[in-house]
Motif scaffolding. Structure first.
Motif, PDB file in Angstrom:
ATOM      1  N   SER A  19       7.095  15.271  -7.108  1.00  0.00           N
ATOM      2  CA  SER A  19       7.429  14.242  -6.120  1.00  0.00           C
ATOM      3  C   SER A  19       7.236  12.853  -6.717  1.00  0.00           C
ATOM      4  O   SER A  19       6.526  12.675  -7.717  1.00  0.00           O
ATOM      5  CB  SER A  19       6.550  14.394  -4.880  1.00  0.00           C
ATOM      6  N   LYS A  20       7.863  11.861  -6.103  1.00  0.00           N
ATOM      7  CA  LYS A  20       7.724  10.486  -6.583  1.00  0.00           C
ATOM      8  C   LYS A  20       6.271  10.028  -6.527  1.00  0.00           C
ATOM      9  O   LYS A  20       5.791   9.334  -7.424  1.00  0.00           O
ATOM     10  CB  LYS A  20       8.611   9.554  -5.753  1.00  0.00           C
ATOM     11  N   SER A  21       5.569  10.425  -5.466  1.00  0.00           N
ATOM     12  CA  SER A  21       4.167  10.012  -5.333  1.00  0.00           C
ATOM     13  C   SER A  21       3.297  10.644  -6.414  1.00  0.00           C
ATOM     14  O   SER A  21       2.412   9.993  -6.973  1.00  0.00           O
ATOM     15  CB  SER A  21       3.631  10.384  -3.947  1.00  0.00           C
ATOM     16  N   GLN A  69       4.410  11.628  -9.373  1.00  0.00           N
ATOM     17  CA  GLN A  69       4.801  11.026 -10.644  1.00  0.00           C
ATOM     18  C   GLN A  69       4.085   9.696 -10.849  1.00  0.00           C
ATOM     19  O   GLN A  69       3.680   9.362 -11.968  1.00  0.00           O
ATOM     20  CB  GLN A  69       6.309  10.832 -10.703  1.00  0.00           C
ATOM     21  N   LYS A  70       3.906   8.937  -9.764  1.00  0.00           N
ATOM     22  CA  LYS A  70       3.180   7.671  -9.859  1.00  0.00           C
ATOM     23  C   LYS A  70       1.724   7.905 -10.262  1.00  0.00           C
ATOM     24  O   LYS A  70       1.166   7.163 -11.072  1.00  0.00           O
ATOM     25  CB  LYS A  70       3.245   6.920  -8.531  1.00  0.00           C
ATOM     26  N   ILE A  71       1.105   8.943  -9.687  1.00  0.00           N
ATOM     27  CA  ILE A  71      -0.277   9.277 -10.031  1.00  0.00           C
ATOM     28  C   ILE A  71      -0.379   9.642 -11.511  1.00  0.00           C
ATOM     29  O   ILE A  71      -1.294   9.205 -12.217  1.00  0.00           O
ATOM     30  CB  ILE A  71      -0.796  10.426  -9.139  1.00  0.00           C
ATOM     31  N   ASP A  87       1.777   8.778 -13.910  1.00  0.00           N
ATOM     32  CA  ASP A  87       2.104   7.598 -14.723  1.00  0.00           C
ATOM     33  C   ASP A  87       0.930   6.634 -14.815  1.00  0.00           C
ATOM     34  O   ASP A  87       0.730   5.988 -15.861  1.00  0.00           O
ATOM     35  CB  ASP A  87       3.327   6.879 -14.149  1.00  0.00           C
ATOM     36  N   ARG A  88       0.164   6.530 -13.733  1.00  0.00           N
ATOM     37  CA  ARG A  88      -0.995   5.620 -13.727  1.00  0.00           C
ATOM     38  C   ARG A  88      -2.162   6.206 -14.498  1.00  0.00           C
ATOM     39  O   ARG A  88      -3.166   5.527 -14.705  1.00  0.00           O
ATOM     40  CB  ARG A  88      -1.438   5.320 -12.288  1.00  0.00           C
ATOM     41  N   LYS A  89      -2.029   7.463 -14.888  1.00  0.00           N
ATOM     42  CA  LYS A  89      -3.110   8.170 -15.588  1.00  0.00           C
ATOM     43  C   LYS A  89      -4.407   8.093 -14.790  1.00  0.00           C
ATOM     44  O   LYS A  89      -5.486   7.799 -15.317  1.00  0.00           O
ATOM     45  CB  LYS A  89      -3.296   7.621 -17.007  1.00  0.00           C
ATOM     46  N   THR A  90      -4.267   8.378 -13.497  1.00  0.00           N
ATOM     47  CA  THR A  90      -5.428   8.405 -12.610  1.00  0.00           C
ATOM     48  C   THR A  90      -6.467   9.399 -13.116  1.00  0.00           C
ATOM     49  O   THR A  90      -7.670   9.145 -13.055  1.00  0.00           O
ATOM     50  CB  THR A  90      -4.979   8.790 -11.181  1.00  0.00           C
ATOM     51  N   ASN A 120      -5.123  15.780  -4.906  1.00  0.00           N
ATOM     52  CA  ASN A 120      -4.107  15.832  -5.958  1.00  0.00           C
ATOM     53  C   ASN A 120      -4.629  16.234  -7.338  1.00  0.00           C
ATOM     54  O   ASN A 120      -3.849  16.289  -8.296  1.00  0.00           O
ATOM     55  CB  ASN A 120      -3.369  14.492  -6.093  1.00  0.00           C
TER      56      ASN A 120
END
Length: 214
Positions: free
Chosen positions: A72-74, A76-78, A80-83, A164
């Protein structure tokens, strides 16, 4: 169901025997040799710790083809941010311990017995089992483990202490090994894995894929 002999490592042919709701045998033991033999034939143990050992090969089978992974886009953001910091095979014992003890919504207790955990730890030391660790600020907050059988990764269990975490670990693992595995065996249906692209295939198709490179 077929009762297994503790002194003989054998199972009914899962293509010839359907069993009851996917259960094809009971009994036997949780030796490393029996568990490894079972997984090579598409069979896995799943039972409550206070019950007799049950061995399953369900039809249909819930699986993920790595190239069909949905992110999901959400999520993918997590990523990408390397949370999270995600590693592999760095703390197998802690991962399987948490899989057996961390509570899950809608579940009471765990199906992972100490004997089963001990067997998988041995399989890890033999290089057959693998783990994924998900870290947040140097704390283990999620993970998963399973067995590699040929070109199939048999996912066993996952845990998450923060939102997540296990999903991020699973996505990372699938993306990192998209050319290593033809199939991820998820065993039984969950909405969590269905949202990531897992689907049902026939037992026959699953076993054909499993046996291609064994």
């Amino acid at each position: 169901m077929v009762k297994l002999n503790k002194n003989e490592i054998s199972f009914p042919d899962p293509l010839q025997y359907d069993g009851h709701e996917g259960i094809i045998a009971f009994g036997g033991d949780l030796s490393v040799e029996r568990i490894w033999f079972a997984y090579q034939h598409g069979i896995f143990p799943w039972f409550n710790p206070d019950e007799e050992i049950l061995w399953w090969c369900p039809d249909p089978r819930f699986v993920l083809f790595p190239e069909e992974l949905k992110v999901s886009k959400s999520m993918q953001k997590i990523l990408d941010r390397k949370t999270f910091t995600i590693t592999e095979n760095q703390n197998f014992e802690e991962v399987i311990y948490n899989c057996g003890t961390v509570g899950r919504k809608g579940q009471d207790g765990t199906w992972l017995s100490q004997d089963l955990m001990n067997a998988f730890i041995k399989l890890y030391h033999y290089g057959l089992a693998k783990s994924v660790e998900v870290w947040l600020e140097n704390q283990l907050v999620g993970g998963l483990y399973g067995l590699q059988v040929g070109n199939v990764f048999c996912g066993e269990s996952m845990f998450s202490k923060v939102s997540n975490a296990s999903k991020a670990g699973f996505i990372h693992f699938v993306q990192n090994h998209i050319n290593d595995f033809s199939l991820i065996d998820c065993q039984s249906h969950t909405e969590h894995l269905e949202s990531l692209g897992a689907k049902m295939i026939s037992k026959k198709d699953f076993l054909n894929i499993l046996h291609q490179d064994l």
